[in-house]
Design an enzyme around this catalytic site. Sequence first.
Site, short mmCIF file in Angstrom:
data_model
loop_
_atom_site.label_atom_id
_atom_site.label_comp_id
_atom_site.label_asym_id
_atom_site.label_seq_id
_atom_site.Cartn_x
_atom_site.Cartn_y
_atom_site.Cartn_z
N VAL A 53 -11.51 2.91 -10.31
CA VAL A 53 -12.08 3.80 -9.69
C VAL A 53 -13.52 4.05 -10.25
CG1 VAL A 53 -11.24 5.47 -11.25
CG2 VAL A 53 -11.56 6.10 -8.79
N GLY A 56 -17.08 3.37 -8.66
CA GLY A 56 -17.47 4.21 -7.60
C GLY A 56 -17.51 5.69 -7.99
N HIS A 57 -16.95 6.18 -8.84
CA HIS A 57 -16.72 7.65 -9.20
C HIS A 57 -17.04 8.05 -10.70
CE1 HIS A 57 -14.57 11.46 -9.30
NE2 HIS A 57 -14.83 11.51 -7.91
N PHE A 58 -18.10 7.84 -11.16
CA PHE A 58 -19.42 7.58 -10.75
C PHE A 58 -20.14 6.70 -11.39
CE2 PHE A 58 -18.40 12.14 -9.38
CZ PHE A 58 -18.58 12.09 -8.06
N ILE A 63 -16.18 9.81 -14.18
CA ILE A 63 -15.28 10.86 -13.86
C ILE A 63 -14.07 10.51 -13.37
CG2 ILE A 63 -14.90 13.38 -13.21
CD1 ILE A 63 -17.76 13.74 -13.54
#
EC number: 4.2.1.59
Length: 158
Positions: A53, A56-58, A63
Amino acid sequence: METSQNPQSQFFIEHILQILPHRYPMLLVDRVVELEANKKIVAYKNITFNEDVFNGHFPNKPIFPGVLIVEGMAQSGGLLAFTSLWGFDPEMAKTKIVYFMTIDKVKFRIPVTPGDKLEYHLEVLKHKGMIWQVGGTAQVDGKVVAEAELKAMIAERD
């Protein structure tokens, strides 16, 4: 293993994998450290930079998504509900599945980042038959990072 009359209070990953149907990357419970049938559970997930994750986050400020924190709470609540009814019973787990019904009173308070040990603290608010309502917090280093009330049902797995 233990029976439903004398359930074990701790589960390691090899036990969790025999009860929950979730697998990587959606298995969000690494260990159960406390479980009191029909009352409460304390479980955790270690958050690492290797989580998909974070691509892309972030990318420049990783986070852990709040929705995944709530999902981890739900998985912990599912473990609590299942083991309250059947103890540690991998054969019974093959025939059951826990479905989310509602998510209420969700608040996100502090971001969760790589290196955090994300603890789920949940208690049974009420249950009737196969419907369970749990509530509690997600914590890092004793600080509340999220809170929610969750309702789920245990159903037959087709």
